[in-house]
Write an enzyme that holds these catalytic residues in place. Structure first.
Site, PDB file in Angstrom:
ATOM      1  N   LYS A  19       0.817  -1.224   0.000  1.00  0.00           N
ATOM      2  CA  LYS A  19       0.000   0.000   0.000  1.00  0.00           C
ATOM      3  C   LYS A  19       0.849   1.272   0.000  1.00  0.00           C
ATOM      4  O   LYS A  19       0.474   2.248  -0.624  1.00  0.00           O
ATOM      5  CB  LYS A  19      -1.014  -0.042   1.148  1.00  0.00           C
ATOM      6  CG  LYS A  19      -0.644   0.732   2.395  1.00  0.00           C
ATOM      7  CD  LYS A  19      -1.637   0.537   3.493  1.00  0.00           C
ATOM      8  CE  LYS A  19      -0.995  -0.086   4.716  1.00  0.00           C
ATOM      9  NZ  LYS A  19       0.157   0.649   5.289  1.00  0.00           N
ATOM     10  N   ARG A  94      -6.308   3.648  11.076  1.00  0.00           N
ATOM     11  CA  ARG A  94      -5.910   2.262  11.288  1.00  0.00           C
ATOM     12  C   ARG A  94      -6.815   1.571  12.294  1.00  0.00           C
ATOM     13  O   ARG A  94      -6.618   0.405  12.601  1.00  0.00           O
ATOM     14  CB  ARG A  94      -4.488   2.271  11.832  1.00  0.00           C
ATOM     15  CG  ARG A  94      -3.518   1.395  11.080  1.00  0.00           C
ATOM     16  CD  ARG A  94      -2.169   1.593  11.754  1.00  0.00           C
ATOM     17  NE  ARG A  94      -1.155   0.742  11.258  1.00  0.00           N
ATOM     18  CZ  ARG A  94      -0.333   1.021  10.251  1.00  0.00           C
ATOM     19  NH1 ARG A  94      -0.467   2.146   9.595  1.00  0.00           N
ATOM     20  NH2 ARG A  94       0.604   0.177   9.919  1.00  0.00           N
ATOM     21  N   ARG A 133      12.284  -6.696   2.883  1.00  0.00           N
ATOM     22  CA  ARG A 133      12.138  -5.274   2.610  1.00  0.00           C
ATOM     23  C   ARG A 133      13.309  -4.429   3.130  1.00  0.00           C
ATOM     24  O   ARG A 133      13.793  -4.605   4.232  1.00  0.00           O
ATOM     25  CB  ARG A 133      10.840  -4.783   3.259  1.00  0.00           C
ATOM     26  CG  ARG A 133      10.636  -3.291   3.111  1.00  0.00           C
ATOM     27  CD  ARG A 133       9.215  -2.920   3.283  1.00  0.00           C
ATOM     28  NE  ARG A 133       8.832  -2.856   4.684  1.00  0.00           N
ATOM     29  CZ  ARG A 133       7.630  -2.449   5.075  1.00  0.00           C
ATOM     30  NH1 ARG A 133       6.730  -2.122   4.184  1.00  0.00           N
ATOM     31  NH2 ARG A 133       7.341  -2.413   6.344  1.00  0.00           N
ATOM     32  N   ARG A 166      13.939  -1.939   8.545  1.00  0.00           N
ATOM     33  CA  ARG A 166      13.228  -1.362   9.685  1.00  0.00           C
ATOM     34  C   ARG A 166      13.288  -2.289  10.890  1.00  0.00           C
ATOM     35  O   ARG A 166      13.166  -3.497  10.740  1.00  0.00           O
ATOM     36  CB  ARG A 166      11.762  -1.113   9.295  1.00  0.00           C
ATOM     37  CG  ARG A 166      11.578   0.195   8.566  1.00  0.00           C
ATOM     38  CD  ARG A 166      10.227   0.331   7.943  1.00  0.00           C
ATOM     39  NE  ARG A 166       9.123  -0.134   8.782  1.00  0.00           N
ATOM     40  CZ  ARG A 166       7.845  -0.043   8.420  1.00  0.00           C
ATOM     41  NH1 ARG A 166       7.526   0.499   7.268  1.00  0.00           N
ATOM     42  NH2 ARG A 166       6.899  -0.490   9.205  1.00  0.00           N
ATOM     43  N   ARG A 177       2.469  -7.025  14.024  1.00  0.00           N
ATOM     44  CA  ARG A 177       1.809  -6.047  13.153  1.00  0.00           C
ATOM     45  C   ARG A 177       0.632  -6.666  12.411  1.00  0.00           C
ATOM     46  O   ARG A 177      -0.404  -6.035  12.221  1.00  0.00           O
ATOM     47  CB  ARG A 177       2.812  -5.455  12.168  1.00  0.00           C
ATOM     48  CG  ARG A 177       3.662  -4.354  12.810  1.00  0.00           C
ATOM     49  CD  ARG A 177       4.964  -4.138  12.080  1.00  0.00           C
ATOM     50  NE  ARG A 177       4.801  -3.714  10.719  1.00  0.00           N
ATOM     51  CZ  ARG A 177       5.695  -3.960   9.764  1.00  0.00           C
ATOM     52  NH1 ARG A 177       6.805  -4.627  10.031  1.00  0.00           N
ATOM     53  NH2 ARG A 177       5.483  -3.522   8.547  1.00  0.00           N
TER      54      ARG A 177
HETATM   55  P1  ADP Z   1       3.160  -1.042   7.884  1.00  0.00           P
HETATM   56  O1  ADP Z   1       1.860  -0.636   7.274  1.00  0.00           O
HETATM   57  O2  ADP Z   1       4.061  -1.754   6.929  1.00  0.00           O
HETATM   58  O3  ADP Z   1       3.010  -1.796   9.178  1.00  0.00           O
HETATM   59  P2  ADP Z   1       3.694   1.756   8.655  1.00  0.00           P
HETATM   60  O4  ADP Z   1       4.915   2.500   8.289  1.00  0.00           O
HETATM   61  O5  ADP Z   1       2.403   2.204   8.082  1.00  0.00           O
HETATM   62  O6  ADP Z   1       4.009   0.250   8.281  1.00  0.00           O
HETATM   63  O7  ADP Z   1       3.539   1.761  10.263  1.00  0.00           O
HETATM   64  C1  ADP Z   1       4.602   1.404  11.105  1.00  0.00           C
HETATM   65  C2  ADP Z   1       4.208   1.568  12.572  1.00  0.00           C
HETATM   66  O8  ADP Z   1       3.887   2.936  12.842  1.00  0.00           O
HETATM   67  C3  ADP Z   1       2.966   0.795  13.029  1.00  0.00           C
HETATM   68  O9  ADP Z   1       3.257  -0.547  13.364  1.00  0.00           O
HETATM   69  C4  ADP Z   1       2.519   1.633  14.229  1.00  0.00           C
HETATM   70  O10 ADP Z   1       3.308   1.363  15.376  1.00  0.00           O
HETATM   71  C5  ADP Z   1       2.823   3.050  13.783  1.00  0.00           C
HETATM   72  N1  ADP Z   1       1.666   3.688  13.115  1.00  0.00           N
HETATM   73  C6  ADP Z   1       1.584   4.077  11.826  1.00  0.00           C
HETATM   74  N2  ADP Z   1       0.380   4.615  11.542  1.00  0.00           N
HETATM   75  C7  ADP Z   1      -0.337   4.552  12.686  1.00  0.00           C
HETATM   76  C8  ADP Z   1      -1.662   4.927  13.050  1.00  0.00           C
HETATM   77  N3  ADP Z   1      -2.514   5.467  12.164  1.00  0.00           N
HETATM   78  N4  ADP Z   1      -2.054   4.715  14.334  1.00  0.00           N
HETATM   79  C9  ADP Z   1      -1.219   4.181  15.234  1.00  0.00           C
HETATM   80  N5  ADP Z   1       0.033   3.782  14.970  1.00  0.00           N
HETATM   81  C10 ADP Z   1       0.478   3.959  13.698  1.00  0.00           C
END
Ligand code: ADP
Ligand code: ZN
Length: 225
Positions: A19, A94, A133, A166, A177
């Site tokens: 995404k 989320r 990744r 990461r 996750r």
């Molecule tokens: P991915 O979708 O691959 O898990 P992201 O970069 O979108 O990676 O998110 C990484 C981390 O950042 C999440 O596991 C969470 O801890 C935090 N995070 C990102 N967006 C949110 C959100 N909208 N609400 C809460 N935590 C978030």
């Protein structure tokens, strides 16, 4: 690519669904600002801000950071002048609380989410995608050792930045996750289906292939010409 109106599009999908890559691709095509909540939070961690200190451990563990923090950081970014003609939200909302808050805030300005692009991939592929990744430290472009390797190993094609893995791409954090995704984020599929905003896209296949599917679907929905 011509926009029909100001656009607010959400990209929804599991970690590893692609995404982020697709959100960046479509944002460029439609000339929209790409807002990735994870990137904003990672930046805060890198810069060692107060917010970064508050969020680091949650992120490394693979759980959501507290709603007030994620909501604030995204809304702040959305209120910048460059976002006036619309945005693509990637990684936000989320959970239901975030989705409801977003709807309320937009409604106050007589705006609304236009479409939610849900990228569907099989659960099997997710772990494989995440474990290979590598991400650019400067511009956050993601690469994959097999499906989308950089031209020069360890270097970003776009900006020459250093690629790194990461800390939440470890096996344990990846499992966490995915658990969080199924428990907290999947209910949003229903939420946006009921609002008649969901556009489901088959996320299996190459980056270009999936990207073309998304643009075609948005054209079919008359979101862009
Ligand atoms: P991915 O979708 O691959 O898990 P992201 O970069 O979108 O990676 O998110 C990484 C981390 O950042 C999440 O596991 C969470 O801890 C935090 N995070 C990102 N967006 C949110 C959100 N909208 N609400 C809460 N935590 C978030
Ligand atoms: Zn880069």
């Amino acid at each position: 690519m011509r926009l029909i109106n100001n656009l607010y599009i959400i990209f929804l999908g599991a970690p590893g669904s692609g995404k982020g890559t697709q959100a960046a691709y479509v944002a460029q095509k439609l000339n929209l600002v790409h807002i990735a909540s994870g990137n904003l939070l990672r930046q805060a961690v890198e810069q060692g801000t107060e917010l970064g200190r508050q969020t680091r451990s949650y992120m490394e563990e693979g759980v959501l950071v507290p709603d007030p923090i994620s909501i604030r950081i995204v809304l702040e970014r959305m209120s910048a002048p460059d976002c006036e003609s619309g945005v693509i939200l990637d990684g936000f909302p989320r959970n239901l609380k975030q989705a409801e808050t977003l709807d309320k805030v937009l409604a106050r300005e007589a705006k609304a989410i236009d479409k939610v692009v849900y990228i569907k991939v099989s659960e099997k592929g997710l772990i494989k995608r995440l474990s290979g990744r590598w991400v650019c430290r400067s511009c956050q472009t993601p690469y994959h050792i097999i499906s989308s390797p950089p031209k020069v190993w360890g270097k970003c094609d776009r900006c020459g930045g250093e690629l790194y893995q990461r800390p939440d791409d470890t096996m344990e954090a990846v499992k966490k996750r995915l658990e969080v995704y199924f428990a907290e984020t999947v209910p949003l599929i229903d939420y946006y289906t009921r609002a008649d905003k969901l556009v489901e896209i088959d996320g299996e296949g190459g980056v270009d292939e999936v990207g073309k599917r998304i643009v075609a679907a948005l054209q079919a929905e008359k979101v862009c010409g």
